[in-house]
Design an enzyme around this catalytic site. Structure first.
Site, PDB file in Angstrom:
ATOM      1  N   GLY A 220       0.822  -1.200   0.000  1.00 11.81           N
ATOM      2  CA  GLY A 220       0.000   0.000   0.000  1.00 11.81           C
ATOM      3  C   GLY A 220       0.854   1.247   0.000  1.00 11.81           C
ATOM      4  N   THR A 224       1.038   4.794   5.023  1.00  9.61           N
ATOM      5  CA  THR A 224       0.520   3.713   5.862  1.00  9.61           C
ATOM      6  C   THR A 224       1.633   2.743   6.251  1.00  9.61           C
ATOM      7  OG1 THR A 224      -1.634   3.900   4.796  1.00  9.61           O
ATOM      8  CG2 THR A 224      -1.194   1.879   6.003  1.00  9.61           C
ATOM      9  N   GLY A 225       2.565   2.502   5.343  1.00  9.20           N
ATOM     10  CA  GLY A 225       3.689   1.632   5.663  1.00  9.20           C
ATOM     11  C   GLY A 225       4.508   2.157   6.828  1.00  9.20           C
ATOM     12  N   GLU A 242       5.783  -3.375   0.863  1.00 15.96           N
ATOM     13  CA  GLU A 242       5.853  -2.984  -0.552  1.00 15.96           C
ATOM     14  C   GLU A 242       4.991  -1.746  -0.692  1.00 15.96           C
ATOM     15  OE1 GLU A 242       4.715  -1.986  -3.766  1.00 15.96           O
ATOM     16  OE2 GLU A 242       3.794  -3.913  -4.265  1.00 15.96           O
ATOM     17  N   CYS A 276       1.371  -0.201  -8.502  1.00 16.23           N
ATOM     18  CA  CYS A 276       2.492   0.409  -7.777  1.00 16.23           C
ATOM     19  C   CYS A 276       3.714   0.569  -8.674  1.00 16.23           C
ATOM     20  CB  CYS A 276       2.849  -0.435  -6.554  1.00 16.23           C
ATOM     21  SG  CYS A 276       1.570  -0.484  -5.291  1.00 16.23           S
TER      22      CYS A 276
END
Length: 468
Positions: A220, A224-225, A242, A276
């Site tokens: 995502g 958020t990571g 990722e 992505c």
């Protein structure tokens, strides 16, 4: 073969739940159950209880079951593809939902078939040492909405192969596709091996902070990571992140515009740009800039956009209204900054669905938002350059590094340029093509950890060295 209607009925809740809409029509296609922290506790308890027996089956038996799960996916592939098209929006054909369903099967089979043998790392007069990998335990997987079933498989297939059990939270925008995939593979897998919990971001945050998870894998946004890395720090689970990218492509002056145009197009516009590792900014040498733009525009003009379930569509809608607004705003800012819209940039904002036309923009400054911000949609900025060193500097200027590409008629020259680009993968004369045996992951703000192949199995295992 299971029908779309039966598959949908198996994963929707008749009352309450979150409405799920077709992004092409805004029609509600079903309702997804919404799970909370109490459900998470029950799922964690069940998966932890199931994990020792699943690991004890051994690689051979787990691989047999993963192949049987792939057989089940193949039998329901058409129904699964239709559900993906209705929920996420991608077309059935081209690199669309049938491609995604086929990828699910391929990644399951590759996870089953990939050998991971103990490695003798020392063998001399001083002694012997062997490196092997065992299961991490319970894996928490948090997935995105752009390739919901395929990326779910990237997360759970290697984890299961290594002897882990998995709790998975799909995106709240595309829960039905992942619930349907789980329903298909769980016809074969034992109870507790794979559990899917649909829910919102609060559920994902609770998973990231939960002490029961030995491994967290997330696909995502970079934002958020970072939040997951922070909230999981107290428990120190292993992480694979990722995250977002803003992939550059560099076209060298010896490239053949006509020969590369279609591959450039799909590198940028696969899944209507919602990938992505899609090509998101293109640097083209001034000598062939106009020819590349014209060739790209010719390809884009013959790619029909429409409902995902239409057999004629090659491009579909954006999955969410928010993503439509992001792309629309970036293109309008590009227009205001003096960018030339070669094509596109004029959506029907009053029509149902989230359709944004394929858009090519030239003449932008290097710091234009459409260049430096990830658009995640069908709008490609094309920047002319004269100095290759400067183009490489610009390619490396952002704090992301998932993928990149170099385009040239001289492959060896392209490889030399590729070594200077800061990205987890640099493709030559293609972009974004992943293979289940080739490691994939990012650098900088695009995250860390590897997926696929042997390295992907290691990432969901725990190393153990035995030295004598």
């Amino acid at each position: 073969m299971e029908s779309y209607e039966n598959l949908l009925a198996a994963v929707t809740t008749p009352d309450g739940g979150r409405p799920v809409t077709d992004p092409a029509t805004d029609e509600v296609i079903g309702r997804a159950p919404e799970r909370g922290t109490d459900d998470l506790e029950r799922a964690v308890a069940a998966t932890r209880a199931a994990q020792p027996a699943w690991e004890a089956l051994g690689h051979e038996e787990r691989s047999r079951l993963l192949n049987a799960a792939a057989d089940a996916v193949d039998r329901s592939a058409e129904a699964l593809a239709h559900l993906i098209s209705r929920e996420q929006g991608k077309p059935l054909n081209g690199p669309g939902s049938r491609f995604e369903a086929g990828g699910v099967s391929a990644w399951l089979r590759t996870a089953a078939a990939t050998p991971l043998e103990p490695e003798r790392v020392l063998d001399d007069e001083s002694g012997q040492a062997t490196l092997s990998y065992r299961a991490a335990g319970v894996v928490g997987a948090i997935g995105p909405w752009n390739w919901p079933a395929l990326i779910a498989t990237w997360q759970f297939a290697p984890a299961l192969r290594m002897g882990n059990t998995v709790v998975m939270k799909p995106s709240e925008h595309t829960p039905l596709s992942v619930l349907a995939l789980a329903a298909i593979v769980n016809q074969v897998l034992p109870d507790g091996a794979l559990t899917v919990l649909p829910g919102d971001g609060d559920l994902g945050a609770a998973m990231a902070a939960h002490p029961a998870f030995d491994k967290i894998t997330f696909t995502g946004s970079t934002r958020t990571g970072r939040a997951i890395a922070t909230s999981s720090a107290g428990n120190l689970p292993r992480l694979t992140l990722e995250l977002g990218g803003n992939d550059p492509g560099i076209v060298l002056p010896d490239a053949d515009p006509a020969a590369i145009a279609e591959d450039l197009f799909w590198g940028a516009f696969i899944n209507t740009g919602q990938t992505c590792a899609a090509l998101k900014r293109l640097y083209v040498h001034q000598a062939i800039h106009d020819d590349v733009v014209d060739a790209l525009a010719e390809v884009a003009a013959r790619m029909p956009m429409g409902r995902g379930v239409s057999e004629d569509s090659m491009l579909g809608p954006l999955t969410t209204a928010d993503q439509f607004r992001i792309v629309d705003n970036l293109v309008e800012q590009a227009r205001a900054a003096g960018g030339r819209l070669v094509m596109g940039g004029a959506p029907d904002r009053d029509a149902p669905g989230h359709f944004y036309p394929a858009t090519l923009v030239t003449g932008l400054p290097l710091d234009a938002p459409l260049v430096v911000d990830e658009q995640f949609g069908p709008a490609l900025p094309i920047i002319a350059y004269t100095d290759l060193d400067e183009a490489i500097t610009q390619a490396n200027a952002l704090d992301v590094g998932l993928g990149a590409s170099v385009w040239s008629s001289d492959v060896e020259r392209a490889k030399q340029v590729a070594t200077r680009i800061e990205a987890g993968t640099v493709w030559i004369n293609k972009h974004g093509t992943v293979h289940p045996m080739v490691p994939f992951g990012g650098v900088k703000g695009s995250g860390y950890g590897l997926e696929f192949g042997v390295e992907g199995l290691k990432a969901v295992g725990v190393p153990r060295v035995i030295a004598a």
